[in-house]
Write an enzyme that holds these catalytic residues in place. Sequence first.
Site, PDB file in Angstrom:
ATOM      1  N   ARG A 159      50.673  40.801   3.259  1.00 16.42           N
ATOM      2  CA  ARG A 159      51.068  39.563   3.957  1.00 16.42           C
ATOM      3  C   ARG A 159      52.583  39.421   3.979  1.00 16.42           C
ATOM      4  O   ARG A 159      53.167  38.985   4.961  1.00 16.42           O
ATOM      5  CB  ARG A 159      50.402  38.355   3.315  1.00 16.42           C
ATOM      6  CG  ARG A 159      49.043  37.991   3.902  1.00 16.42           C
ATOM      7  CD  ARG A 159      48.066  39.163   3.963  1.00 16.42           C
ATOM      8  NE  ARG A 159      46.743  38.803   4.424  1.00 16.42           N
ATOM      9  CZ  ARG A 159      45.715  38.525   3.613  1.00 16.42           C
ATOM     10  NH1 ARG A 159      45.840  38.616   2.296  1.00 16.42           N
ATOM     11  NH2 ARG A 159      44.540  38.195   4.118  1.00 16.42           N
ATOM     12  N   ASP A 188      46.121  45.244   4.975  1.00 14.64           N
ATOM     13  CA  ASP A 188      45.489  44.043   5.535  1.00 14.64           C
ATOM     14  C   ASP A 188      46.062  43.879   6.934  1.00 14.64           C
ATOM     15  O   ASP A 188      46.999  44.601   7.313  1.00 14.64           O
ATOM     16  CB  ASP A 188      45.786  42.797   4.665  1.00 14.64           C
ATOM     17  CG  ASP A 188      44.606  41.824   4.672  1.00 14.64           C
ATOM     18  OD1 ASP A 188      44.224  41.364   5.760  1.00 14.64           O
ATOM     19  OD2 ASP A 188      44.056  41.539   3.590  1.00 14.64           O
ATOM     20  N   HIS A 265      39.362  43.152   7.479  1.00 13.18           N
ATOM     21  CA  HIS A 265      40.790  42.957   7.193  1.00 13.18           C
ATOM     22  C   HIS A 265      41.601  44.169   7.652  1.00 13.18           C
ATOM     23  O   HIS A 265      42.546  44.572   6.971  1.00 13.18           O
ATOM     24  CB  HIS A 265      41.004  42.728   5.688  1.00 13.18           C
ATOM     25  CG  HIS A 265      40.665  41.332   5.241  1.00 13.18           C
ATOM     26  ND1 HIS A 265      41.508  40.258   5.410  1.00 13.18           N
ATOM     27  CD2 HIS A 265      39.557  40.844   4.635  1.00 13.18           C
ATOM     28  CE1 HIS A 265      40.949  39.161   4.922  1.00 13.18           C
ATOM     29  NE2 HIS A 265      39.756  39.481   4.459  1.00 13.18           N
ATOM     30  N   ASP A 320      35.563  42.585   1.395  1.00 12.61           N
ATOM     31  CA  ASP A 320      35.420  41.134   1.534  1.00 12.61           C
ATOM     32  C   ASP A 320      35.467  40.707   3.002  1.00 12.61           C
ATOM     33  O   ASP A 320      36.076  41.358   3.838  1.00 12.61           O
ATOM     34  CB  ASP A 320      36.527  40.405   0.755  1.00 12.61           C
ATOM     35  CG  ASP A 320      37.923  40.827   1.215  1.00 12.61           C
ATOM     36  OD1 ASP A 320      38.116  42.037   1.475  1.00 12.61           O
ATOM     37  OD2 ASP A 320      38.806  39.957   1.324  1.00 12.61           O
ATOM     38  N   GLU A 321      34.813  39.573   3.238  1.00  8.20           N
ATOM     39  CA  GLU A 321      34.981  38.776   4.464  1.00  8.20           C
ATOM     40  C   GLU A 321      34.824  39.553   5.771  1.00  8.20           C
ATOM     41  O   GLU A 321      35.582  39.344   6.708  1.00  8.20           O
ATOM     42  CB  GLU A 321      36.350  38.086   4.441  1.00  8.20           C
ATOM     43  CG  GLU A 321      36.495  37.134   3.267  1.00  8.20           C
ATOM     44  CD  GLU A 321      37.827  36.379   3.260  1.00  8.20           C
ATOM     45  OE1 GLU A 321      37.765  35.150   3.119  1.00  8.20           O
ATOM     46  OE2 GLU A 321      38.889  36.998   3.376  1.00  8.20           O
ATOM     47  N   TRP A 388      35.265  36.963  -6.936  1.00  6.79           N
ATOM     48  CA  TRP A 388      36.337  36.051  -6.528  1.00  6.79           C
ATOM     49  C   TRP A 388      35.809  34.721  -6.021  1.00  6.79           C
ATOM     50  O   TRP A 388      36.464  33.699  -6.107  1.00  6.79           O
ATOM     51  CB  TRP A 388      37.225  36.705  -5.461  1.00  6.79           C
ATOM     52  CG  TRP A 388      36.606  36.904  -4.094  1.00  6.79           C
ATOM     53  CD1 TRP A 388      35.772  37.906  -3.730  1.00  6.79           C
ATOM     54  CD2 TRP A 388      36.801  36.100  -2.922  1.00  6.79           C
ATOM     55  NE1 TRP A 388      35.434  37.782  -2.407  1.00  6.79           N
ATOM     56  CE2 TRP A 388      36.052  36.684  -1.876  1.00  6.79           C
ATOM     57  CE3 TRP A 388      37.542  34.939  -2.647  1.00  6.79           C
ATOM     58  CZ2 TRP A 388      36.016  36.153  -0.583  1.00  6.79           C
ATOM     59  CZ3 TRP A 388      37.508  34.408  -1.361  1.00  6.79           C
ATOM     60  CH2 TRP A 388      36.757  35.011  -0.349  1.00  6.79           C
ATOM     61  N   TYR A 413      43.249  32.640  -8.787  1.00 15.26           N
ATOM     62  CA  TYR A 413      44.060  32.877  -7.596  1.00 15.26           C
ATOM     63  C   TYR A 413      45.387  32.139  -7.767  1.00 15.26           C
ATOM     64  O   TYR A 413      45.428  30.907  -7.853  1.00 15.26           O
ATOM     65  CB  TYR A 413      43.328  32.404  -6.339  1.00 15.26           C
ATOM     66  CG  TYR A 413      42.437  33.479  -5.739  1.00 15.26           C
ATOM     67  CD1 TYR A 413      41.930  34.509  -6.524  1.00 15.26           C
ATOM     68  CD2 TYR A 413      42.116  33.462  -4.385  1.00 15.26           C
ATOM     69  CE1 TYR A 413      41.122  35.496  -5.970  1.00 15.26           C
ATOM     70  CE2 TYR A 413      41.308  34.436  -3.825  1.00 15.26           C
ATOM     71  CZ  TYR A 413      40.813  35.450  -4.617  1.00 15.26           C
ATOM     72  OH  TYR A 413      40.014  36.423  -4.056  1.00 15.26           O
ATOM     73  N   ASP A 415      47.902  31.915  -5.750  1.00 21.95           N
ATOM     74  CA  ASP A 415      48.629  31.563  -4.531  1.00 21.95           C
ATOM     75  C   ASP A 415      48.620  30.054  -4.281  1.00 21.95           C
ATOM     76  O   ASP A 415      49.253  29.577  -3.356  1.00 21.95           O
ATOM     77  CB  ASP A 415      48.032  32.288  -3.309  1.00 21.95           C
ATOM     78  CG  ASP A 415      46.534  32.055  -3.149  1.00 21.95           C
ATOM     79  OD1 ASP A 415      45.873  31.654  -4.127  1.00 21.95           O
ATOM     80  OD2 ASP A 415      46.023  32.274  -2.029  1.00 21.95           O
ATOM     81  N   TRP A 462      47.804  36.344  -3.694  1.00 23.85           N
ATOM     82  CA  TRP A 462      47.811  36.530  -2.237  1.00 23.85           C
ATOM     83  C   TRP A 462      49.117  35.946  -1.742  1.00 23.85           C
ATOM     84  O   TRP A 462      49.594  34.935  -2.272  1.00 23.85           O
ATOM     85  CB  TRP A 462      46.604  35.817  -1.615  1.00 23.85           C
ATOM     86  CG  TRP A 462      45.317  36.325  -2.162  1.00 23.85           C
ATOM     87  CD1 TRP A 462      44.549  35.737  -3.118  1.00 23.85           C
ATOM     88  CD2 TRP A 462      44.661  37.551  -1.813  1.00 23.85           C
ATOM     89  NE1 TRP A 462      43.447  36.522  -3.373  1.00 23.85           N
ATOM     90  CE2 TRP A 462      43.490  37.650  -2.590  1.00 23.85           C
ATOM     91  CE3 TRP A 462      44.945  38.585  -0.915  1.00 23.85           C
ATOM     92  CZ2 TRP A 462      42.604  38.720  -2.508  1.00 23.85           C
ATOM     93  CZ3 TRP A 462      44.069  39.643  -0.831  1.00 23.85           C
ATOM     94  CH2 TRP A 462      42.910  39.712  -1.614  1.00 23.85           C
ATOM     95  N   THR A 463      49.693  36.573  -0.706  1.00 24.79           N
ATOM     96  CA  THR A 463      51.093  36.234  -0.444  1.00 24.79           C
ATOM     97  C   THR A 463      51.366  35.679   0.955  1.00 24.79           C
ATOM     98  O   THR A 463      52.465  35.815   1.465  1.00 24.79           O
ATOM     99  CB  THR A 463      51.978  37.471  -0.698  1.00 24.79           C
ATOM    100  OG1 THR A 463      51.522  38.548   0.149  1.00 24.79           O
ATOM    101  CG2 THR A 463      51.904  37.894  -2.144  1.00 24.79           C
ATOM    102  N   GLU A 464      50.359  35.025   1.555  1.00 27.65           N
ATOM    103  CA  GLU A 464      50.621  34.394   2.849  1.00 27.65           C
ATOM    104  C   GLU A 464      51.839  33.462   2.776  1.00 27.65           C
ATOM    105  O   GLU A 464      52.607  33.353   3.719  1.00 27.65           O
ATOM    106  CB  GLU A 464      49.400  33.576   3.294  1.00 27.65           C
ATOM    107  CG  GLU A 464      48.241  34.402   3.813  1.00 27.65           C
ATOM    108  CD  GLU A 464      47.261  34.812   2.715  1.00 27.65           C
ATOM    109  OE1 GLU A 464      47.645  34.805   1.525  1.00 27.65           O
ATOM    110  OE2 GLU A 464      46.108  35.147   3.056  1.00 27.65           O
TER     111      GLU A 464
END
Length: 683
Positions: A159, A188, A265, A320-321, A388, A413, A415, A462-464
């Site tokens: 990110r 990602d 992702h 994931d996701e 998670w 988490y 973040d 996580w680094t958004e």
Amino acid sequence: MRQSSLLLSLLFLWTAGIKGQSLIPSPLTYQPLTGSHPLERTYRIEPESKAVWRDAKAAGWDLLQHSPLTGRRGHTPVRSKARGIISLAAYVDDPRPEAYALRITPDTLWVQANTGAGWRHALTTLQWLADEGRNAIPCVSIEDAPALAWRGVMLDVSRHFYPVSTLYNVIDWLARYKMNRLHLHLTDAAGWRMEIKRYPLLTKQAAWRDAALWKTWWNGSRAYAHEGDSAAYGGYYTQNELRLLVKYASQRGVTIVPEIEMPAHSEEVTAAYPFLSCTHDPKGQADFCPGNDSTFTFLEHVLDEVMEVFPSADIHVGGDEAGKAAWPTCPRCTQRVKDEALPSVEALQGYLIRRVADYARRAGNRRIVAWDEVLDDSLAQDVQVMVWRDTSAVRKAIARGHDVILAPGAFCYLDAYQDDPSAGPEANGAYRPLSRVYAYRPLSALSPDERQHVRGIQGCLWTEYVPTTADVERMLLPRMMAIAENGWTGGETKNFAHFRQRAEAETNRLRAQGVNAFNLSAEIGDRAAARQTVEHKARGAKVIYHRPYSNTYAAGGDSALTDGRRGGWDYGTGTAWQGFISRGRLDVTLDLGAVTDVNRVALDFLQTAGPEIYLPAHFSIAAQDDDGRETMLFTHSEAEVRHTLPSVETLEWRGHVRTRFLHVRATNGPLGGWIFTDEIVVE
Ligand code: ACM
Ligand code: ZN
């Protein structure tokens, strides 16, 4: 100093002494002895055997032959004439692999360990004590070993991208807190970060995007750029850089676990190599096509290079996701479902993970780790599950024979905000201060047999909303210390006040060295209103729900809006915030039990844009008589705004009415999303 605070200080010093001075993580036992050990000695080292010396030397103990314990910058050691003795021996009393014992007497350092990790932990403890001593270390006996084997931090370098020097610093902190895994989220949508020689577009194109800030990019173009474009943001680590990093980490007892995301992702990959998605569209394709054998050729080639650079026994493959949106209509995917007799098109995810896990096992003798979505499919037991979403996955995974690594978002988490969000800068939604991270008890509710399957615990950054190295420092420090201590001690018995003192001293030490650790000394803390319950005329009154609240955000259920509990900055499950998602609608009648004089009705609403919790667009309060006839007291409408930072707003009516029933409604506007409130305060 007042006498009571003097007493408190003495009591604190005493308990701090018992619990292990300033050390993070706190050692299992810390027994003060009489006397002190001068720091300026040099040493004669007396290892018990050649094997002991080989391991201890590899962990750095030989350095003390040549220099005293005061290796600190700006300190000129005054070497004492007497030479000390360092006695090194196997730790026969404690066969646990990372255990060590350290006995500091006035003349001698007695050290016992059995493995490189044990020797390193002993040295780390000794150096920590030396750093805080002025001229001497108080004599002490320590016996110590970790509860959990995997004590890690995940850093998302997709990110936002950080120079490799940032990773070196993270490794130093991991080693200082006796942690041993750095999980790198290398791929990602926001950018691919590892040089793969066979697929040059991954670093010529997929590693670069057209906006620096993730938020701008994600809410805007989501377009990629090319290496060398003047406005391109991004970067990648060369294999050479990564090899050097792996070596540096290994010397400090840290294993780097690489993560390559699949099947989802992966927009950055399918933009560079569109044949890897079902649609072959170079834009917006998050998922690989599991129907296409070329996908597996690609993943295997990538894993070959990943396994060559990273010797880690564990390789993370994401999982994931997955949206899986294109799979049902993809001819290759539907053919694969038939050929493999899979129960559904969704099961292609399990097929892909199984095939990749087989490859990693066969080609590299590695075990894979994947996020807990992989529990939706049956997988070989050697697949390790990184939990998670929700801790209920822990027992499910263990029951199926998997080992688990615990990283539940609600605690691990990193973040989220660690302080009052209005103090900024922007973070990812929730409020997760040091106390919250520390409150996690990773082993509680697990039987002794189940505990055997818990490999460890990990904090995930996580680094958004973490654009720079300075932000990485602020978000990790001090919260990774809480992860370290929970992993080391198992988190069953703890004393947050004592931990906080140690974490504060440590963050102040780091800040004095120029590290941008969060200033714990200036922490504001949770929303003031949430620190005590509120008394009012509707306390305990019955609430009739015309539309349901969310079961996930029930806040205690039917009594939540009249229980006096106020929400804090955290809106998660178990907090006092009740959430409404049913077309964004709160619609309740409050029964005060008898006709009552009412002068004020007030509700607080939470707004935090990340998880789509918005202030209501329309809000009303009406008095209702026994026949249901309503007298509108208050209406409020507002153009919906996305505030940047989470906030709480009070909507209230003031006046005078005599009524038994109050009808409260709130709906949200075109953005949809959630409505969260905590109490209907009636005065
Ligand atoms: C995750 O947070 N998607 C693992
Ligand atoms: Zn497909």
